[in-house]
Design a protein around this motif. Structure first.
Motif, mmCIF file in Angstrom:
data_model
loop_
_atom_site.group_PDB
_atom_site.id
_atom_site.type_symbol
_atom_site.label_atom_id
_atom_site.label_comp_id
_atom_site.label_asym_id
_atom_site.label_seq_id
_atom_site.Cartn_x
_atom_site.Cartn_y
_atom_site.Cartn_z
ATOM 1 N N THR A 18 0.844 -1.189 0.000
ATOM 2 C CA THR A 18 0.000 0.000 0.000
ATOM 3 C C THR A 18 0.883 1.243 0.000
ATOM 4 O OG1 THR A 18 -0.162 0.057 2.421
ATOM 5 C CG2 THR A 18 -1.865 -1.146 1.215
ATOM 6 N N GLU A 19 0.285 2.380 -0.323
ATOM 7 C CA GLU A 19 1.033 3.616 -0.448
ATOM 8 C C GLU A 19 0.988 4.409 0.855
ATOM 9 O OE1 GLU A 19 0.362 7.532 -3.049
ATOM 10 O OE2 GLU A 19 0.822 5.773 -4.281
ATOM 11 N N LEU A 20 2.135 4.836 1.311
ATOM 12 C CA LEU A 20 2.239 5.648 2.518
ATOM 13 C C LEU A 20 3.296 6.716 2.274
ATOM 14 C CD1 LEU A 20 1.349 6.018 5.463
ATOM 15 C CD2 LEU A 20 3.156 4.441 6.137
ATOM 16 N N HIS A 21 2.884 7.973 2.345
ATOM 17 C CA HIS A 21 3.811 9.078 2.053
ATOM 18 C C HIS A 21 4.391 8.933 0.643
ATOM 19 C CE1 HIS A 21 4.600 11.905 5.410
ATOM 20 N NE2 HIS A 21 4.072 10.953 6.156
ATOM 21 N N ASP A 22 3.543 8.590 -0.311
ATOM 22 C CA ASP A 22 3.944 8.469 -1.711
ATOM 23 C C ASP A 22 4.964 7.369 -1.970
ATOM 24 O OD1 ASP A 22 2.286 10.597 -2.439
ATOM 25 O OD2 ASP A 22 3.828 12.074 -1.950
ATOM 26 N N LYS A 23 5.082 6.409 -1.054
ATOM 27 C CA LYS A 23 5.967 5.270 -1.256
ATOM 28 C C LYS A 23 5.189 3.992 -0.981
ATOM 29 C CE LYS A 23 10.269 5.387 -0.771
ATOM 30 N NZ LYS A 23 11.662 5.279 -0.296
ATOM 31 N N VAL A 24 5.408 2.974 -1.812
ATOM 32 C CA VAL A 24 4.738 1.686 -1.630
ATOM 33 C C VAL A 24 5.540 0.869 -0.630
ATOM 34 C CG1 VAL A 24 3.946 -0.423 -2.742
ATOM 35 C CG2 VAL A 24 3.788 1.760 -3.962
ATOM 36 N N ILE A 25 4.951 0.601 0.511
ATOM 37 C CA ILE A 25 5.678 -0.076 1.580
ATOM 38 C C ILE A 25 5.542 -1.591 1.469
ATOM 39 C CG2 ILE A 25 5.416 1.870 3.142
ATOM 40 C CD1 ILE A 25 3.200 0.336 4.570
ATOM 41 N N LYS A 26 6.493 -2.289 2.057
ATOM 42 C CA LYS A 26 6.486 -3.747 2.110
ATOM 43 C C LYS A 26 6.378 -4.160 3.572
ATOM 44 C CE LYS A 26 6.894 -7.939 0.508
ATOM 45 N NZ LYS A 26 5.825 -8.529 -0.312
ATOM 46 N N VAL A 27 5.430 -5.066 3.869
ATOM 47 C CA VAL A 27 5.204 -5.510 5.249
ATOM 48 C C VAL A 27 5.295 -7.027 5.304
ATOM 49 C CG1 VAL A 27 3.651 -5.421 7.240
ATOM 50 C CG2 VAL A 27 3.641 -3.558 5.567
ATOM 51 N N GLN A 28 6.051 -7.538 6.261
ATOM 52 C CA GLN A 28 6.220 -8.984 6.401
ATOM 53 C C GLN A 28 6.390 -9.330 7.880
ATOM 54 O OE1 GLN A 28 9.787 -8.994 3.963
ATOM 55 N NE2 GLN A 28 11.040 -9.471 5.750
ATOM 56 N N PRO A 29 6.248 -10.609 8.234
ATOM 57 C CA PRO A 29 6.476 -10.986 9.629
ATOM 58 C C PRO A 29 7.907 -10.672 10.029
ATOM 59 C CG PRO A 29 5.377 -12.752 8.427
ATOM 60 C CD PRO A 29 5.827 -11.759 7.403
ATOM 61 N N ALA A 30 8.084 -10.209 11.262
ATOM 62 C CA ALA A 30 9.423 -9.877 11.736
ATOM 63 C C ALA A 30 10.183 -11.139 12.119
ATOM 64 C CB ALA A 30 9.339 -8.931 12.931
ATOM 65 N N ASP A 31 11.503 -11.045 12.030
ATOM 66 C CA ASP A 31 12.364 -12.123 12.504
ATOM 67 C C ASP A 31 12.224 -12.221 14.019
ATOM 68 O OD1 ASP A 31 14.504 -13.731 13.339
ATOM 69 O OD2 ASP A 31 15.745 -13.096 11.659
ATOM 70 N N LEU A 32 12.018 -13.426 14.523
ATOM 71 C CA LEU A 32 11.823 -13.609 15.962
ATOM 72 C C LEU A 32 13.028 -13.163 16.788
ATOM 73 C CD1 LEU A 32 9.944 -17.027 16.099
ATOM 74 C CD2 LEU A 32 9.031 -14.774 16.585
ATOM 75 N N ASN A 33 14.164 -12.950 16.153
ATOM 76 C CA ASN A 33 15.350 -12.526 16.888
ATOM 77 C C ASN A 33 15.196 -11.139 17.505
ATOM 78 O OD1 ASN A 33 16.798 -14.865 16.388
ATOM 79 N ND2 ASN A 33 17.612 -14.095 14.460
#
Length: 266
Positions: A91-106
């Protein structure tokens, strides 16, 4: 029958750790902590740092203090991770398409709080207050606790910023296309019985009537803050407000009804 002794090679599997965090990349360097918190909190209760009571959101920085463009967000519940990914990824946020994924458990190694036994009585009291505040916020996310303004409106969702009056004036097919897009998106949540576009409202208002109240509540949760055709939607249950629309849709329906009656007579 003798009990079978378990050997060292038959130890029970360790319970898999739950991941309650997401990792976001390609963020704008202009994004602020409060802005990101406002966005991600739409899809779940963000956990708090027990020492500072601030949301557990980390915007990674370069050595000079500028933002790298990635962030870590820790939710209170595991279920929020997939919901945030489904709603925010690409999705677009501040005119940039962001990438969202599960975080590393570390990430938990870095953020794990100190043992309680090392804290003073005052710190323990502050932690207790934070836990109580989190529990109170968590209750606000339960569907049963969402206030009902009027029982007969509980299955109607109002979407704002779905269109502009300028769009409708310059494209004769815009109204039909917008309503169709909204209906298709909402029907992924549950059966929709009616969609109305209020073409005299400058706030771009559309009402969506669901067959079931639970689907309307889920629609509010999913659609509020979601981007639609470059515009950020606002979603909420209908409160009885009268919205304005022209009568052209009713006139069109009347002509269709008359044509239908003519066909039946023939």
């Amino acid at each position: 029958m003798s009990k079978r002794k378990s050997s060292s090679s038959e130890l029970p599997n360790k319970k898999q750790k739950k991941n309650t965090a997401i990792y976001i990349t390609n963020l704008s360097p202009e994004i602020t902590f409060d802005e990101l918190n406002s966005v991600v909190s739409k899809y779940g209760l963000v956990a708090e740092d027990l020492s500072t009571s601030k949301p557990r959101i980390k915007l990674y920085q370069n050595e000079d203090g500028s933002l790298k463009g990635d962030a870590l967000v820790v939710y209170f519940r595991e279920e929020s991770v997939q919901l945030a990914i489904d709603m925010l990824d690409e999705t677009e946020l501040h005119d940039k398409v962001i990438k969202v994924q599960p975080a590393d458990l570390n990430y938990k190694v870095e953020k794990e709080p100190q043992p309680i036994k090392q804290r003073t009585s005052r710190e323990k009291n502050e932690i207790l207050k934070s836990v109580n505040r989190l529990n109170s916020k968590l209750a606000d996310w339960d569907d049963d606790d969402i206030p009902a303004t009027n029982p007969k409106y509980n299955n109607i969702v109002i979407l704002k910023n779905a269109f502009t009056l300028d769009e409708l004036q310059h494209d004769v097919t815009a109204e039909l296309d917008i309503k169709q897009d909204i209906r298709e998106g909402c029907e992924e949540i549950g059966p929709v019985t009616n969609v109305v576009l209020y073409d005299l409202e400058p706030d771009g208002i559309i009402s969506v009537r669901f067959q079931h109240q639970q689907d309307a509540l889920e629609c509010v949760r999913q659609m509020d803050g979601r981007f639609f055709d470059g515009k950020r939607l606002e979603a909420g249950l209908y409160d009885g407000t009268r919205y304005r629309k022209s009568h052209k849709e009713q006139d069109d329906q009347s002509r269709l009804d008359q044509f239908g009656e003519w066909l039946e007579q023939e």
